[in-house]
Design an enzyme around this catalytic site. Structure first.
Site, PDB file in Angstrom:
ATOM      1  N   HIS A 120       0.880  -1.185   0.000  1.00  0.00           N
ATOM      2  CA  HIS A 120       0.000   0.000   0.000  1.00  0.00           C
ATOM      3  C   HIS A 120       0.911   1.228   0.000  1.00  0.00           C
ATOM      4  O   HIS A 120       1.694   1.421  -0.922  1.00  0.00           O
ATOM      5  CB  HIS A 120      -0.925  -0.122   1.220  1.00  0.00           C
ATOM      6  CG  HIS A 120      -2.086   0.823   1.265  1.00  0.00           C
ATOM      7  ND1 HIS A 120      -2.482   1.600   0.215  1.00  0.00           N
ATOM      8  CD2 HIS A 120      -2.967   1.104   2.280  1.00  0.00           C
ATOM      9  CE1 HIS A 120      -3.544   2.324   0.565  1.00  0.00           C
ATOM     10  NE2 HIS A 120      -3.851   2.036   1.812  1.00  0.00           N
TER      11      HIS A 120
ATOM     12  N   HIS B 281      -2.318  -2.385  -9.955  1.00  0.00           N
ATOM     13  CA  HIS B 281      -3.293  -1.796  -9.044  1.00  0.00           C
ATOM     14  C   HIS B 281      -4.522  -2.671  -9.015  1.00  0.00           C
ATOM     15  O   HIS B 281      -4.894  -3.255 -10.038  1.00  0.00           O
ATOM     16  CB  HIS B 281      -3.674  -0.377  -9.511  1.00  0.00           C
ATOM     17  CG  HIS B 281      -4.304   0.424  -8.427  1.00  0.00           C
ATOM     18  ND1 HIS B 281      -5.649   0.387  -8.174  1.00  0.00           N
ATOM     19  CD2 HIS B 281      -3.759   1.266  -7.512  1.00  0.00           C
ATOM     20  CE1 HIS B 281      -5.905   1.177  -7.147  1.00  0.00           C
ATOM     21  NE2 HIS B 281      -4.786   1.724  -6.724  1.00  0.00           N
TER      22      HIS B 281
ATOM     23  N   ASP C 121       2.730   5.388  -7.135  1.00  0.00           N
ATOM     24  CA  ASP C 121       3.976   5.322  -6.381  1.00  0.00           C
ATOM     25  C   ASP C 121       5.218   5.153  -7.242  1.00  0.00           C
ATOM     26  O   ASP C 121       6.329   5.217  -6.732  1.00  0.00           O
ATOM     27  CB  ASP C 121       3.916   4.162  -5.370  1.00  0.00           C
ATOM     28  CG  ASP C 121       2.975   4.478  -4.231  1.00  0.00           C
ATOM     29  OD1 ASP C 121       2.916   5.657  -3.857  1.00  0.00           O
ATOM     30  OD2 ASP C 121       2.306   3.564  -3.731  1.00  0.00           O
TER      31      ASP C 121
END
Ligand code: CMC
Length: 439
Positions: free
Chosen positions: A278, A317, A373
Site C-alpha cells: 500500500h 493496481h 507510487d
C-alpha cells in the site's frame, strides 16, 4: 444514463430450485456501481438447519462496503473523480487545502471559505509540548512511520472530548487538528530520527512550505521554500488525498464504525498504509531502482519478475486496469522537479523499466501499469526527503481522505459496526480430552 427497469435480479439456487428476488441499488449511474444486498442470499438454504448462503470474497474484490459520494474511480477507463472533479483538473488548478475542503465539505470553497479554512488549519499546527517529550522517547533509529502511527494514537489522550464522535462541532475541531498537526508530527519524527532539534511551524508559509520549513530549516532566521518544490509537494498531496475504499480507508471506516475516536482511527489507518503493498510501496520503488542500478540491468530484472522471483514495485493496481491517472500527472511533475534539482540516474532506470514493461506481454496481459507510487519516490528524493519518510508523506495527504470518509460514515443512517462473516473450516464440536489422555 437511465437506471434500468426492472431493477431486480432473480437468484436461482440449483441445489433446491429455490428462487429469491433482490433489488439492485445503483450509484449515481449504473456504471458508478450497482449492488444487491448480500443479506438477501441468506434466505437460500438447503434445509432448516442451514445458516443460509453467504458471499465469499477474500480481499473484498467485489464487495461494496458502503455508499459514498466522495470519490469515484473507474479503473477500466483510468478516471479518478473527487466530488465530480477530475484529478487532473484539481492537480492543475487547485491547492491541497482547497482539495481537502472539497473532500470534507463536498464543494470547492469560496475565497472567504478558503481563507477561513486555511487560517483554522494554520493555527492548529503546533503540538502540545508533552507530545514532543513523548516523541523524544523513541529510539534514535526508529522508523518515522512507526513514530507517526504511535504519536497520532497518543494525540487521543490529549483530546478526550474527541471520543464524542456524534457531536458535529467536536468532530469538525478534531478534523481541523488532525489536518494541521500531521505535518508537524511527521516533520518532528524526521528531525528526531536525524538527531536534530524540532522546528516549530511558521504560520506565514503555505501548508507544504511550512512542512518543508519544519523538515529542513537549520540556523536561518526565516526559511524560504523553493517554490517549484513547494508546488510539487502540494500536487503530490492532492494526488494522494483520497482513493475511495482502499485498504487504509477501509481500516479507518472499520475502526470508526466502533465509534472509536478519530486519532486512534487515523493511527490504525496509518498502520495499514505502512505496508509495502500500500503506502509503503513508494519506499520500495526507490529501493528497487537502487538495486537495479542502471538501465542495462533492466531486462534481467524484467525476466526475474516474469519468473515470479520479483515483484515490480510501483506497478499494478487492484482497480486501475488501464492507467493510473495520478501516475500521468506525477510523471510530468517529476520532469519539472528534476529540471530544477538536476537529473537522477534512477529516473533513467525508471523510464527504461516502464518502457520495457509496457511492451512486454506479461505486463500487457495482466494489465500492469505504473501506479501513483512509481515516480513519486523520485520527486521526494529530489526534494531531499529520505526514503523512510515517503509513506509518512502519503499519510499526511491521505489523512484528509480518511477523515472525509469517516465523517461521511458517521452521518450514514445505515452505519453498522463492521463485522464480516466467515466460512468455518475447522473441527466440528468434539469431546474435551484431559491432559493425561492426550497424545
Ligand atoms: N509486478 C509483477 N507482477 C505483478 C505485479 C507487480 N507489481 N502486480 C501484480 N502482478 C501479477 C501477479 O503476480 C498476478 O500474476 P498471476 O496471475 O500470473 O499470478 C497478477 O499480476 C495479478 O496480481 P494480484 O496480486 O492478484 O493483483 P492484486 O489486485 O491483488 O494486487 C497490487 C494489486 C497493487 C497489490 C499489486 O499489483 C502489487 O503488489 N503491486 C506492487 C505494489 C505496489 O506498487 N503497490 C502500490 C499500489 S498503488 C498505491 C496504494 O494503494 O497505496
Amino acid at each position: 444514463m437511465p437506471t434500468p427497469a426492472p431493477d431486480t435480479v432473480t437468484l436461482l439456487d440449483d441445489r433446491t430450485g429455490q428462487r429469491t428476488e433482490s433489488t439492485v441499488t445503483y450509484g449515481t449511474y449504473p456504471r458508478y456501481g450497482a449492488a444487491i444486498p448480500a443479506i438477501d442470499l441468506r434466505t437460500l438454504k438447503v434445509d432448516d438447519d442451514d445458516f443460509g448462503l453467504l458471499t465469499y470474497d477474500p480481499g473484498f474484490m467485489n464487495t461494496a462496503s458502503c455508499r459514498s459520494a466522495i470519490t469515484f474511480v473507474d479503473g477500466d477507463r483510468g478516471i479518478l473523480l473527487h466530488r465530480g472533479y477530475t484529478i487532473e483538473e484539481l492537480a492543475e488548478r487547485s491547492t491541497f487545502l482547497e482539495v481537502a475542503y472539497l473532500l470534507l465539505e463536498g464543494e470547492l470553497p469560496t475565497a472567504d471559505q478558503l481563507a477561513d479554512w486555511t487560517h483554522r488549519v494554520t493555527h492548529h499546527t503546533i503540538v502540545h509540548e508533552s507530545l514532543k517529550k513523548f516523541m523524544d522517547g523513541f529510539r534514535y533509529d526508529a522508523h518515522p512511520m512507526g513514530m507517526l502511527v504511535s504519536t497520532v494514537a497518543a494525540l487521543s489522550t490529549f483530546y478526550p472530548e474527541a471520543r464524542d464522535v456524534r457531536d458535529g462541532a467536536s468532530r469538525a475541531k478534531q478534523i481541523q487538528r488532525l489536518v494541521a498537526k500531521m505535518p508537524t508530527i511527521a516533520a518532528f519524527a524526521y528531525r528526531h530520527s536525524i538527531g536534530m532539534p524540532y522546528v516549530y511551524p511558521d504560520n506565514d508559509l503555505s501548508y507544504t512550505g511550512n512542512f518543508l520549513n519544519m523538515m529542513f530549516r537549520m540556523t536561518e532566521r526565516t526559511y524560504l521554500p523553493n517554490p517549484v518544490l513547494e508546488h510539487a509537494l502540494d500536487v503530490l498531496f492532492i494526488l494522494h488525498a483520497d482513493h475511495e475504499q482502499n485498504c487504509s480507508t477501509s481500516v479507518m471506516r472499520s475502526v470508526g464504525s466502533s465509534l472509536a475516536d478519530p486519532y486512534v482511527a487515523v493511527a490504525a489507518a496509518s498502520a495499514a498504509l505502512s505496508g509495502p503493498l500500500h503506502g509503503g510501496a513508494n519506499e520500495q520503488v526507490l529501493r528497487m531502482l537502487e538495486t537495479i542500478g542502471s538501465t542495462d540491468q533492466v531486462p534481467k530484472y524484467i525476466e526475474r519478475v516474469k519468473a515470479g522471483e520479483f515483484r515490480l514495485m510501483g506497478f499494478g493496481h487492484r482497480v486501475y486496469k488501464n492507467h493510473d491517472p495520478r501516475a500521468t500527472v506525477i510523471k510530468k511533475i517529476t520532469e519539472q522537479v528534476l529540471a530544477q534539482t538536476g537529473s537522477s540516474p534512477l529516473l533513467d532506470v525508471a523510464v527504461e523499466l516502464e518502457r520495457i514493461a509496457l511492451e512486454d506481454d506479461y505486463f500487457v496481459e495482466r494489465k500492469l501499469y505504473p501506479n501513483v507510487d512509481f515516480y513519486s519516490g523520485l520527486i521526494y528524493q529530489a526534494i531531499g526527503l529520505p526514503t523512510t519518510m515517503f509513506s509518512v508523506l502519503f499519510a499526511i495527504a491521505r489523512t484528509v481522505g480518511w477523515l472525509a470518509q469517516w465523517q461521511e460514515m458517521l452521518g450514514d443512517p445505515e452505519l453498522k459496526i463492521v463485522r464480516p462473516r466467515q466460512v468455518y473450516t475447522g473441527e466440528d464440536t468434539r469431546t474435551y480430552v484431559p491432559i493425561e489422555g492426550r497424545g
